[in-house]
Scaffold this motif. Structure first.
Motif, short mmCIF file in Angstrom:
data_model
loop_
_atom_site.label_atom_id
_atom_site.label_comp_id
_atom_site.label_asym_id
_atom_site.label_seq_id
_atom_site.Cartn_x
_atom_site.Cartn_y
_atom_site.Cartn_z
N VAL A 147 0.87 -1.18 0.00
CA VAL A 147 0.00 0.00 0.00
C VAL A 147 0.90 1.22 0.00
CG1 VAL A 147 -1.86 1.21 1.20
CG2 VAL A 147 -1.70 -1.30 1.35
N ASN A 148 0.75 2.06 -1.02
CA ASN A 148 1.45 3.34 -1.06
C ASN A 148 0.49 4.41 -0.56
OD1 ASN A 148 3.61 2.06 -2.21
ND2 ASN A 148 3.36 2.96 -4.23
N ILE A 149 0.88 5.08 0.50
CA ILE A 149 0.05 6.15 1.06
C ILE A 149 0.84 7.45 0.95
CG2 ILE A 149 -1.15 7.02 3.09
CD1 ILE A 149 -1.26 4.11 4.10
N ARG A 150 0.24 8.42 0.29
CA ARG A 150 0.85 9.75 0.22
C ARG A 150 0.13 10.65 1.22
NH1 ARG A 150 1.27 7.59 -4.68
NH2 ARG A 150 3.26 7.78 -5.75
N TYR A 151 0.90 11.12 2.20
CA TYR A 151 0.38 12.05 3.20
C TYR A 151 0.73 13.46 2.75
CZ TYR A 151 -0.23 8.18 6.48
OH TYR A 151 -0.62 7.02 7.09
N SER A 152 -0.25 14.33 2.72
CA SER A 152 -0.02 15.72 2.33
C SER A 152 -0.58 16.65 3.40
CB SER A 152 -0.71 16.03 1.00
OG SER A 152 -0.16 15.24 -0.02
N ALA B 207 6.72 16.26 9.66
CA ALA B 207 6.66 16.22 11.13
C ALA B 207 5.90 14.97 11.59
CB ALA B 207 6.00 17.48 11.67
N PHE B 208 4.84 14.61 10.89
CA PHE B 208 4.09 13.39 11.19
C PHE B 208 5.00 12.16 11.09
CE2 PHE B 208 2.00 9.77 9.04
CZ PHE B 208 1.12 9.37 10.03
N ALA B 209 5.73 12.05 9.97
CA ALA B 209 6.62 10.89 9.78
C ALA B 209 7.70 10.85 10.87
CB ALA B 209 7.24 10.92 8.40
N ARG B 210 8.25 12.01 11.19
CA ARG B 210 9.27 12.06 12.25
C ARG B 210 8.70 11.59 13.59
NH1 ARG B 210 10.17 17.36 10.56
NH2 ARG B 210 11.60 17.37 8.81
N GLU B 211 7.48 12.02 13.91
CA GLU B 211 6.87 11.60 15.18
C GLU B 211 6.52 10.12 15.17
OE1 GLU B 211 3.42 12.84 18.41
OE2 GLU B 211 4.02 14.28 16.87
N MET B 212 6.08 9.61 14.04
CA MET B 212 5.82 8.17 13.93
C MET B 212 7.09 7.38 14.24
SD MET B 212 2.69 7.16 13.09
CE MET B 212 2.97 5.62 12.23
N SER C 153 8.63 16.77 -6.75
CA SER C 153 7.23 17.17 -6.72
C SER C 153 6.93 17.90 -5.42
CB SER C 153 6.33 15.95 -6.91
OG SER C 153 6.55 15.01 -5.87
N ASP C 154 5.74 17.83 -4.98
CA ASP C 154 5.25 18.57 -3.82
C ASP C 154 6.09 18.33 -2.57
OD1 ASP C 154 3.77 19.77 -1.84
OD2 ASP C 154 1.97 18.60 -2.19
N GLU C 155 6.69 19.37 -2.06
CA GLU C 155 7.51 19.27 -0.85
C GLU C 155 6.67 19.04 0.40
OE1 GLU C 155 10.22 22.50 -0.42
OE2 GLU C 155 11.11 22.17 -2.39
N GLU C 156 5.37 19.14 0.27
CA GLU C 156 4.47 18.95 1.41
C GLU C 156 3.90 17.54 1.46
OE1 GLU C 156 4.13 20.96 3.87
OE2 GLU C 156 5.15 22.69 3.02
N THR C 157 4.52 16.61 0.74
CA THR C 157 4.04 15.24 0.68
C THR C 157 5.12 14.28 1.16
OG1 THR C 157 2.53 15.73 -1.14
CG2 THR C 157 3.19 13.43 -0.89
N VAL C 158 4.68 13.24 1.87
CA VAL C 158 5.55 12.14 2.29
C VAL C 158 4.89 10.86 1.79
CG1 VAL C 158 6.39 10.84 4.29
CG2 VAL C 158 6.45 13.33 4.32
N MET D 143 -4.79 12.16 2.58
CA MET D 143 -4.13 10.97 2.08
C MET D 143 -4.65 10.58 0.70
SD MET D 143 -4.82 8.91 5.62
CE MET D 143 -4.57 7.32 4.91
N SER D 144 -3.75 10.00 -0.09
CA SER D 144 -4.16 9.27 -1.28
C SER D 144 -3.53 7.88 -1.15
CB SER D 144 -3.71 9.97 -2.57
OG SER D 144 -2.32 9.98 -2.67
N VAL D 145 -4.25 6.87 -1.61
CA VAL D 145 -3.83 5.49 -1.37
C VAL D 145 -3.88 4.69 -2.67
CG1 VAL D 145 -4.35 3.39 -0.07
CG2 VAL D 145 -4.76 5.63 0.98
N GLU D 146 -2.84 3.89 -2.87
CA GLU D 146 -2.79 2.93 -3.97
C GLU D 146 -2.42 1.58 -3.39
OE1 GLU D 146 -0.86 5.28 -7.65
OE2 GLU D 146 0.40 5.11 -5.87
#
Length: 110
Positions: free
Chosen positions: A5-10, A18-23, A49-54, A89-92
């Protein structure tokens, strides 16, 4: 058959990073990686691409392993952090096979 599952957090203003760092710093990522059936749980940053996405690449042995993960307390923690950082989120989803053509193998450098 493994499921990835690819999840793009924006978010905004560095919220996804910051979310990924806290995770990671909270130990939640290590707990997920230790779950039965987890094959991969890794965050990535896009270069062009978008710097606001992980991007999270989340891979599991099968659907049963994903269902068990979704039933854990960690999902509540993840949901709370998503809210805290106001992420979208977007999910594939992808089902993998072990079949690779000989033609495809020519392009893989081991």
């Amino acid at each position: 058959m493994a499921i990835t599952v690819n999840i793009r957090y924006s978010g905004k203003n560095g919220a996804a990073k910051a979310f990924a760092r806290e995770m990671i710093s909270s130990g939640t990522v290590e707990k997920i990686r230790a779950e039965e059936g987890n094959l991969r749980y890794e965050y990535y940053l896009p270069f062009d691409s978008d710097e606001e996405t992980v991007l999270l690449i989340d891979s599991w042995k099968n659907q049963e392993a994903i269902d068990a993960h979704h039933a854990t307390q960690m999902m509540k923690t993840i949901a709370e952090l998503r809210e805290k950082y106001d992420l979208h989120m977007s999910v594939e989803r992808f089902a993998s096979t072990d079949d690779m053509s000989e033609e495809d193998k020519k392009f893989i450098r081991q």
